[in-house]
Scaffold this motif. Structure first.
Motif, PDB file in Angstrom:
ATOM      1  N   ILE A  38       0.833  -1.212   0.000  1.00  0.00           N
ATOM      2  CA  ILE A  38       0.000   0.000   0.000  1.00  0.00           C
ATOM      3  C   ILE A  38       0.859   1.249   0.000  1.00  0.00           C
ATOM      4  O   ILE A  38       2.020   1.234   0.426  1.00  0.00           O
ATOM      5  CB  ILE A  38      -0.951   0.029   1.216  1.00  0.00           C
ATOM      6  CG1 ILE A  38      -0.170   0.210   2.515  1.00  0.00           C
ATOM      7  CG2 ILE A  38      -1.801  -1.216   1.287  1.00  0.00           C
ATOM      8  CD1 ILE A  38      -1.055   0.538   3.715  1.00  0.00           C
ATOM      9  N   THR A  39       0.303   2.331  -0.492  1.00  0.00           N
ATOM     10  CA  THR A  39       0.902   3.657  -0.401  1.00  0.00           C
ATOM     11  C   THR A  39      -0.132   4.603   0.202  1.00  0.00           C
ATOM     12  O   THR A  39      -1.339   4.406   0.042  1.00  0.00           O
ATOM     13  CB  THR A  39       1.331   4.180  -1.784  1.00  0.00           C
ATOM     14  OG1 THR A  39       0.182   4.190  -2.646  1.00  0.00           O
ATOM     15  CG2 THR A  39       2.401   3.300  -2.388  1.00  0.00           C
ATOM     16  N   GLY A  92      -4.781   9.436   1.101  1.00  0.00           N
ATOM     17  CA  GLY A  92      -5.675   8.297   1.233  1.00  0.00           C
ATOM     18  C   GLY A  92      -4.827   7.047   1.161  1.00  0.00           C
ATOM     19  O   GLY A  92      -3.599   7.113   1.231  1.00  0.00           O
ATOM     20  N   LYS A  95      -3.849   3.693  -1.084  1.00  0.00           N
ATOM     21  CA  LYS A  95      -3.954   3.118  -2.421  1.00  0.00           C
ATOM     22  C   LYS A  95      -3.170   1.809  -2.460  1.00  0.00           C
ATOM     23  O   LYS A  95      -2.128   1.667  -1.836  1.00  0.00           O
ATOM     24  CB  LYS A  95      -3.416   4.070  -3.483  1.00  0.00           C
ATOM     25  CG  LYS A  95      -4.183   5.392  -3.559  1.00  0.00           C
ATOM     26  CD  LYS A  95      -3.628   6.278  -4.662  1.00  0.00           C
ATOM     27  CE  LYS A  95      -4.315   7.640  -4.663  1.00  0.00           C
ATOM     28  NZ  LYS A  95      -5.747   7.553  -4.979  1.00  0.00           N
ATOM     29  N   ALA A 141      -6.831  -1.688  -8.082  1.00  0.00           N
ATOM     30  CA  ALA A 141      -7.909  -0.680  -7.961  1.00  0.00           C
ATOM     31  C   ALA A 141      -8.536  -0.654  -6.584  1.00  0.00           C
ATOM     32  O   ALA A 141      -9.749  -0.508  -6.440  1.00  0.00           O
ATOM     33  CB  ALA A 141      -8.978  -0.922  -9.018  1.00  0.00           C
ATOM     34  N   THR A 152      -8.779   1.513  -3.363  1.00  0.00           N
ATOM     35  CA  THR A 152      -8.474   2.854  -2.865  1.00  0.00           C
ATOM     36  C   THR A 152      -9.394   3.187  -1.705  1.00  0.00           C
ATOM     37  O   THR A 152     -10.605   2.941  -1.769  1.00  0.00           O
ATOM     38  CB  THR A 152      -8.648   3.907  -3.973  1.00  0.00           C
ATOM     39  OG1 THR A 152      -7.807   3.569  -5.078  1.00  0.00           O
ATOM     40  CG2 THR A 152      -8.293   5.292  -3.464  1.00  0.00           C
ATOM     41  N   PRO A 207     -10.407   6.499   0.581  1.00  0.00           N
ATOM     42  CA  PRO A 207     -10.259   7.919   0.904  1.00  0.00           C
ATOM     43  C   PRO A 207     -10.304   8.121   2.428  1.00  0.00           C
ATOM     44  O   PRO A 207     -11.093   7.481   3.126  1.00  0.00           O
ATOM     45  CB  PRO A 207     -11.470   8.559   0.224  1.00  0.00           C
ATOM     46  CG  PRO A 207     -12.493   7.465   0.175  1.00  0.00           C
ATOM     47  CD  PRO A 207     -11.742   6.177   0.031  1.00  0.00           C
ATOM     48  N   SER A 246     -15.656   0.212  -3.536  1.00  0.00           N
ATOM     49  CA  SER A 246     -15.382   1.661  -3.629  1.00  0.00           C
ATOM     50  C   SER A 246     -16.654   2.467  -3.353  1.00  0.00           C
ATOM     51  O   SER A 246     -16.924   3.489  -3.987  1.00  0.00           O
ATOM     52  CB  SER A 246     -14.814   2.020  -5.015  1.00  0.00           C
ATOM     53  OG  SER A 246     -13.554   1.406  -5.210  1.00  0.00           O
ATOM     54  N   HIS A 280     -17.910   4.767  -1.134  1.00  0.00           N
ATOM     55  CA  HIS A 280     -17.381   5.614  -0.075  1.00  0.00           C
ATOM     56  C   HIS A 280     -18.166   6.920   0.079  1.00  0.00           C
ATOM     57  O   HIS A 280     -18.725   7.451  -0.878  1.00  0.00           O
ATOM     58  CB  HIS A 280     -15.917   5.969  -0.356  1.00  0.00           C
ATOM     59  CG  HIS A 280     -15.004   4.788  -0.310  1.00  0.00           C
ATOM     60  ND1 HIS A 280     -14.781   4.067   0.832  1.00  0.00           N
ATOM     61  CD2 HIS A 280     -14.246   4.207  -1.287  1.00  0.00           C
ATOM     62  CE1 HIS A 280     -13.934   3.090   0.578  1.00  0.00           C
ATOM     63  NE2 HIS A 280     -13.592   3.145  -0.701  1.00  0.00           N
ATOM     64  N   THR A 293     -17.074  10.634   1.167  1.00  0.00           N
ATOM     65  CA  THR A 293     -15.792  11.337   1.267  1.00  0.00           C
ATOM     66  C   THR A 293     -16.009  12.794   1.666  1.00  0.00           C
ATOM     67  O   THR A 293     -17.074  13.368   1.442  1.00  0.00           O
ATOM     68  CB  THR A 293     -15.045  11.300  -0.080  1.00  0.00           C
ATOM     69  OG1 THR A 293     -15.837  11.960  -1.077  1.00  0.00           O
ATOM     70  CG2 THR A 293     -14.794   9.867  -0.512  1.00  0.00           C
TER      71      THR A 293
END
Length: 838
Positions: free
Chosen positions: A264-265, A269, A271, A275, A277, A279, A357, A359, A361
Motif C-alpha cells: 500500500i501507499t 488516502g 492506495k 484498484a 483505494t 479515501p 469503492s 465511499h 468522502t
C-alpha cells in the motif's frame, strides 16, 4: 435599547453571526458538530441502497450459545468451523474473536492434570505407573484445544485474526513497555513515514502467539465512535510505536484481493494495486457508507453451518466473517441507521465499502467551498433581507435554505460528498434572526407571531390561576386582539378584577379590549365603572383566628383548635398555616393544617368551607398504609382545620438531585408503594391532583406516605380559575394544563415525572419559563432516558414512557396495571444485574 440597536447596521448584525460560524467550522466546535452530525445521519438514511457484497456473516447467535454453551465457545468448535469453511472453498475467513493470552483455554482441569504428571515423572517405578502416565498424556492432548485451533488456522492458510489497541493513557505497564517485535507483528504493519494524521494507540492486545503465527494476517478490531457516541467511520490504520497497523476490515479486503500490507501507499488516502483505494478524512478515518438498517451481508447461524444445514455454495469464493451476533452478548454500536449494530456487522459494512469503492468522502477542498457559501448567505441577510417586508424576507430565507439543503442532500446521495450543510444554514438562520430582531427593537416590525401569542396566553392563564392578575394582564396585552379567544380571556380577567373590588384595573382591561372594537356591550359597562369609581382594595392581613393563635403562643398561654393543643407553627403551605398540635385525650402529637381565607372572596367562603369538609371527609376515609392518615376535621375560631398523622422523615425532594439519588432498587420500591396508594385512592373515587416529590414522605423507618389527598381539589375552587387547574407546573399532566377534566391517569402521569426524576436526577420536561415548560409538557416528547443513563433497563424505560404519554388513553388505565408492569420488569431484572447504585 432602540438607540443602541439603531447604531448597529444590518451588515454588522449578520456579519458577527457569520464570523462566529466560520470560526466554529475552522475549529470543529463540538456544539456545532453535533448539529452537523444530525444532518449527516438524516442524509445517511436517504442514501440506503442495495449492493452486491462478497461478505457472508456466520453469527454466534442466541440459539448457538444455548446449544453449544456459553462464550467463549470451545476452540474445538472454532477449529471445526474453520475446517468446514475451508472445505466449502471460502476465499478468506475472518474470525472476529480476540484470543489474547489472558483467554487461553487451559482450564483448572488441565493444570491439575499436568501437576499430577509432573509428580509421576519424578518416580516412574512400575509398569502400572507407566500406563497411567500414558493415559494422562493422552488426556492432556484432548484437553489442550489450542493446538487443535492453531492447526486448523495453519491448514486453512486464509484466516485473518483480530488484535486490539488501547487508545487511552490507561494502559498496563507491561503492555506499553516496548514496541512489539515479533515477526507476525512486524509483517502485519508498516513503518510510518511521518506523513498523515492517524489515531494513536497507547498499548496493544495481541492474539495468542500459537494462533497469530499461523494466521494469514492480523488486523485491529477497534470500533471508534464520534463524540456523540455514534459510529460513522472506520480507522483503516492505527499508529503504534512508529508503525501503522491495518484494521481487521482492511486486512480482510487485502487478503481477498491477494494483496499484502507492504503493497500500500498513503498519499491523501490509501492506495493499493488492483484498484483498491480508501479515501481518508483529516483524522485518518474512512467514513462508512451504511447500505441499510439491516446488514448488507447474508447471515447464517453458526449452529446451522456446523450442522451442515447451509449449502457450501453460499460460502464459495466469499469472505466469511465469524463473530458474535447474540443480543446482549457483547458490545453494540449506535450508527446513523440503527442503534444496535454489533461489531461484526460494522466490519462487514466496512469491507463492502472498500471492495466496492462505495465511499462517503470529505475532500480537503470542501471547506473552501463552504466558506464562500457562508459569505453569500451573509450578503443575503445583510443587504437583501432588510430591503423587503418581513414576510417576503422570511420566504426568501426559507427558499435559499431549502435550496441549500437539497444541494447538500443530492451531493451526499449521488456522489457520496459530505458537505457540512448546517454551517451555512446557521449563518442564514441566525443572521436572519439578528436582522429581524434589530428591526423589532427599532419598531420597524409590529407583527406578533401566532406562536408567541399562544405562549403568552398560556402564561397569562397560569398567572391568573395563581391570583397574579396584574402580571396576567401584562401577558394578555402581548396577544393579538384580533383573536376572539384573546378578547374572551381579557374579558374574564376584567371580571376577576371586579370581583376583587379593583374597578380601575378592570376598567383598564375593558378599555384595552374595546380598542379593537366593542365587545359584549363593554362600552356601556365602562361608563358605569367610570361613574362608580374604584373601591379601595383591602390590605391582605392574617385572619383574626391565626393572629390570635400566634399572640397566645407569644404569651405562653396554651392555644387550642377544637380539642387540640397548638404547640408551635411548623410551616405555611398552600392552604394556610401548619401547626404542631397534641390530642390531650390520647396524648398523641398531630399535624394541624388550617384553611386560609386570605384570597377567597367573601361570597365564596361558605362554598369553600363546604367543599373543604367534603374533601377532607373523603381523604379521611382512605385507610391505606401508604397514605397519610386524617384523624379529624373541624372548625374553631373561624378557622377550618384538619388533624393529620405527624410524620417523622423527609420528603422525596431531597433525593431528586444527581448527587443524592436513591439506589435503583429503592426507587422501584418507592414508585411501587406510591402506585399502590394511588390505585387504592382512585378506586375509592379520590384523585390527588398534585403528586410531586414534596408530597411523598419517606419516613425514618423506611415506610412511605403520600400526603395532601384532596387538598388540590379544595384549592382549585378556592381561587379564581379560567381554564386552568392549580398544581405544580413541572409535574402537571397535559390535561391539567389544558384545563380539562382529570382522573386517576393524571396522577399516574405525575408519578411518571417523579419516577424519571428519582432515577436520573433531572426532570423529563424543562423550560426557561413557565410558558415554555407548559408547552413542552403538552407538545414535546420527554428527554430520552437512555441518552442520560444508558444502563437503565429497557423495561423500566418502557414503563416511564407509557406513564408520560400525552394522551391519557395511552397511559396505564389504573395503578394496578402499573404495578403489574413493575413486577414483570423485576422478574426480568432477576436474570441480569440491575444498574449499580447511584
Amino acid at each position: 435599547m432602540k438607540t443602541a440597536a439603531r447604531k448597529i447596521p444590518d451588515w454588522a448584525a449578520g456579519g458577527v453571526v457569520a464570523l462566529l460560524v466560520m470560526l466554529a467550522l475552522a475549529f470543529d466546535w463540538s456544539s456545532f458538530m453535533k448539529l452537523e452530525y444530525l444532518t449527516y445521519d438524516l442524509r445517511s438514511t436517504l442514501r440506503q441502497k442495495k449492493v452486491s457484497t462478497p461478505v457472508v456473516i456466520v453469527g454466534v447467535d442466541e440459539v448457538t450459545i444455548e446449544k453449544l454453551g456459553p462464550l467463549p465457545l470451545p476452540r474445538t468448535y472454532m477449529a471445526e468451523m474453520v475446517r468446514k469453511l475451508r472445505e466449502y472453498e471460502a476465499k478468506t475467513i475472518g474470525v472476529g474473536f480476540i484470543y489474547s493470552k489472558s483467554e487461553s483455554e487451559n482450564d483448572r482441569g488441565l493444570s491439575a492434570l499436568r501437576e499430577i504428571m509432573g509428580k509421576i515423572d519424578k518416580d516412574p517405578t512400575t509398569p502400572r505407573v507407566a500406563g497411567i502416565q500414558k493415559a494422562l498424556v493422552e488426556a492432556e492432548h484432548s484437553l489442550n484445544t489450542d493446538p487443535v485451533f492453531a492447526g486448523a488456522i495453519e491448514n486453512s492458510k486464509n484466516v485473518v485474526l483480530p488484535l486490539s489497541f488501547y487508545l487511552t493513557d490507561n494502559v498496563a505497564a507491561e503492555e506499553d513497555a516496548k514496541p512489539p517485535t515479533a515477526d507476525y507483528v512486524m509483517k502485519n504493519s508498516v513503518k510510518t513515514d511521518g506523513k498523515g494524521t492517524f489515531l494513536t494507540a497507547r498499548g496493544i492486545v495481541l492474539p495468542i502467539r500459537e494462533f497469530a503465527d499461523k494466521a494469514h494476517a492480523l488486523g485491529h478490531l477497534n470500533i471508534v465512535p464520534d463524540s456523540d457516541g455514534i459510529v460513522r467511520s472506520e480507522p483503516p490504520l492505527i499508529l503504534y510505536k512508529d508503525r501503522l497497523f491495518p484494521s481487521f476490515a482492511f486486512q480482510l479486503a487485502l487478503a481477498y484481493k491477494g494483496l499484502g500490507i507492504s503493497e500500500i501507499t498513503i498519499i491523501g488516502g490509501i492506495k493499493a494495486a488492483k484498484a483498491l483505494t480508501i479515501p481518508l478524512d483529516k483524522s485518518g478515518r474512512m467514513l462508512i457508507s451504511y447500505t441499510g438498517k439491516a446488514s448488507s451481508s447474508p447471515y447464517y447461524s453458526f449452529l446451522d453451518v456446523m450442522n451442515g444445514k447451509i449449502p457450501a455454495a453460499m460460502f464459495k469464493d466469499k469472505i466469511v466473517l465469524v463473530g458474535l451476533t447474540a443480543d446482549g452478548g457483547g458490545a453494540v454500536n449506535k450508527t446513523p441507521l440503527r442503534s444496535n449494530y454489533n461489531n461484526i456487522e460494522i466490519v462487514a459494512q466496512a469491507v463492502e465499502n472498500i471492495l466496492n469503492s462505495n465511499h462517503i468522502t470529505r475532500p480537503w477542498w470542501l471547506t473552501y467551498v463552504e466558506l464562500p457559501v457562508m459569505l453569500l448567505f451573509w450578503g443575503i441577510i445583510a443587504f437583501l433581507i432588510p430591503r423587503v417586508k418581513t414576510v417576503a424576507g422570511a420566504v426568501i430565507a426559507g427558499v435559499v435554505l431549502i435550496a441549500w439543503g437539497i444541494i447538500c442532500i443530492y451531493l451526499f446521495y449521488s456522489q457520496g460528498l459530505w458537505v457540512k450543510m448546517s454551517y451555512p444554514a446557521l449563518v442564514l438562520f441566525f443572521g436572519y434572526i439578528a436582522v429581524v430582531s434589530r428591526q423589532l427593537l427599532l419598531g420597524e416590525d409590529k407583527t406578533t407571531s401566532a406562536d408567541t401569542s399562544e405562549t403568552n396566553k398560556m402564561l397569562g392563564l397560569s398567572l391568573q390561576g395563581q391570583g397574579q392578575l396584574d402580571a396576567a394582564f401584562e401577558k394578555f396585552r402581548k396577544c393579538r386582539l384580533e383573536d376572539a379567544t384573546t378578547r374572551e380571556l381579557l374579558y374574564n380577567l376584567g371580571q376577576d378584577f371586579e370581583q376583587k373590588g379593583m374597578q380601575s384595573k378592570a376598567q383598564a382591561v375593558y378599555e384595552h379590549i374595546i380598542s379593537a372594537g366593542d365587545y359584549k356591550g363593554l362600552s356601556d359597562k365602562l361608563k358605569k365603572l367610570k361613574t362608580t369609581g374604584e373601591k379601595a382594595a383591602p390590605a391582605v392581613q392574617p385572619q383574626e383566628s391565626e393572629a390570635t393563635i400566634m399572640m397566645m403562643e407569644g404569651t405562653g398561654t396554651k392555644s387550642t383548635l377544637g380539642r387540640y393543643e397548638v404547640l408551635r407553627e411548623l410551616g405555611r403551605g398552600a392552604m394556610g398555616v401548619v401547626f404542631l398540635g397534641k390530642d390531650p385525650k390520647i396524648n398523641r402529637d398531630v399535624a394541624i393544617k388550617t384553611l386560609s381565607y386570605d384570597e377567597i372572596d367573601s361570597e365564596q367562603i361558605v362554598e369553600i368551607k363546604t367543599r373543604f369538609f367534603r374533601e377532607a371527609e373523603a381523604a379521611g376515609k382512605l385507610s391505606h398504609p401508604n397514605i397519610v392518615r386524617v384523624y379529624d376535621v373541624g372548625e374553631d375560631k373561624n378557622v377550618a382545620y384538619m388533624a393529620m398523622e405527624l410524620l417523622e422523615g423527609t420528603d422525596l425532594a431531597r433525593y431528586c438531585a444527581k448527587d443524592s439519588r436513591l439506589p435503583f432498587g429503592e426507587v422501584l420500591r418507592v414508585v411501587t408503594r406510591v402506585g399502590e396508594a394511588l390505585d387504592y385512592a382512585h378506586q375509592n373515587g379520590v384523585v390527588h391532583r398534585d403528586i410531586k416529590p414534596a408530597n411523598i414522605m419517606l419516613l425514618n423507618n423506611k415506610e412511605l406516605r403520600v400526603t395532601d389527598f384532596g387538598i388540590a381539589r379544595v384549592m382549585e375552587s378556592s381561587k379564581t380559575q379560567t381554564g386552568m387547574v392549580l398544581g405544580t407546573p413541572s409535574y402537571m399532566s397535559p390535561e391539567q394544563i389544558a384545563g380539562r377534566k382529570v382522573d386517576g391517569r393524571s396522577d399516574l402521569f405525575s408519578l411518571g415525572v417523579v419516577f424519571f426524576e428519582l432515577l436520573l436526577g433531572e426532570r423529563p420536561f424543562k423550560g426557561d419559563s413557565i410558558a415554555t415548560l407548559m408547552y413542552n409538557i403538552t407538545s414535546t416528547p420527554p428527554t430520552p432516558i437512555k441518552k442520560i443513563e444508558p444502563r437503565i433497563p429497557n423495561c423500566v424505560v418502557e414503563i416511564i414512557d407509557k406513564l408520560l404519554q400525552k394522551n391519557a388513553e395511552d397511559r396505564y388505565s389504573r395503578g394496578k396495571d402499573l404495578l403489574d408492569a413493575i413486577n414483570k420488569c423485576k422478574k426480568t431484572l432477576v436474570k441480569r444485574p440491575a444498574p449499580p447504585a447511584q
